[in-house]
Enzyme design. Sequence first.
Site, mmCIF file in Angstrom:
data_model
loop_
_atom_site.group_PDB
_atom_site.id
_atom_site.type_symbol
_atom_site.label_atom_id
_atom_site.label_comp_id
_atom_site.label_asym_id
_atom_site.label_seq_id
_atom_site.Cartn_x
_atom_site.Cartn_y
_atom_site.Cartn_z
ATOM 1 N N CYS A 1 -16.943 -85.229 -65.717
ATOM 2 C CA CYS A 1 -17.888 -84.018 -65.670
ATOM 3 C C CYS A 1 -16.904 -83.044 -64.650
ATOM 4 C CB CYS A 1 -19.446 -84.493 -64.575
ATOM 5 S SG CYS A 1 -20.618 -83.385 -64.349
ATOM 6 N N HIS B 1 -21.745 -88.801 -68.477
ATOM 7 C CA HIS B 1 -21.797 -88.999 -67.789
ATOM 8 C C HIS B 1 -21.600 -90.777 -68.367
ATOM 9 C CE1 HIS B 1 -21.621 -86.893 -64.194
ATOM 10 N NE2 HIS B 1 -22.366 -85.914 -65.132
ATOM 11 N N GLU C 1 -20.954 -93.868 -67.226
ATOM 12 C CA GLU C 1 -21.350 -94.208 -66.137
ATOM 13 C C GLU C 1 -22.466 -94.458 -65.558
ATOM 14 O OE1 GLU C 1 -20.769 -90.669 -63.981
ATOM 15 O OE2 GLU C 1 -20.341 -91.926 -65.311
#
EC number: 6.3.5.3
Length: 229
Positions: free
Chosen positions: A86, A194, A196
């Site tokens: 990002c 994302h 994660e």
Amino acid sequence: MNFAVLVFPGSNCDIDCYKAVEQTVGQPVDYVWHTATDLSKYDCIIVPGGFSYGDYLRSGAIARFAPVMAEVAKAAAAGKYVIGICNGFQILTEAGLLPGALRRNTSLKFRCHSSILRVENNKTPFTTQYEVGELIDIPIAHGEGNYYCDEATLAQLKQNNQIVFRYADNPNGSVEDIAGVCNEQGNVVGMMPHPERAVNQLLGSEDGKKMFTSILNAWREQHGAASIG
């Protein structure tokens, strides 16, 4: 394997990245402040999402001048693994470590929701555990995720297999649905979604886990150690 998670003023996904490393691969991981001038101990550097320096001027435009970025460039040139997520992707493009630029979403709205990606390149250290064409559920959260490059750069990306992910349903207007790219060597990857935030089914998807296990396997293979499943 030692992981570094960079922290800029305004980073807000650094904790998510730290926890993802802990929970998926269980390797040593440190927060590294933007003023750091030595990343030599780290094998993988994560440039996390957020709003570095408040996104003033342009997303990533100030962070690319932080002292730590000279070390990130040095690590990338040495073949170490670097991933920008990002805002981290925006920083890597601003720093010239990845081609292209990120512009305002065509909707001019901040988009925050689940996103389906198609894996285009499983030859990078971050994607070896995926199949080409595999559809994965990785969330997005950005206002400036519209990937852009000129026609010559796009042709080069295609020729060198540098397009890593594409959106199945383009949420931001990115050229040719591009969601992530890599450098020519493949050791530097940037993506707007994302991973994660997709490492446990409690979060809605665990499709991001393979990115972290892929990188550990790549490092272990490089160092003659046994890979993980």
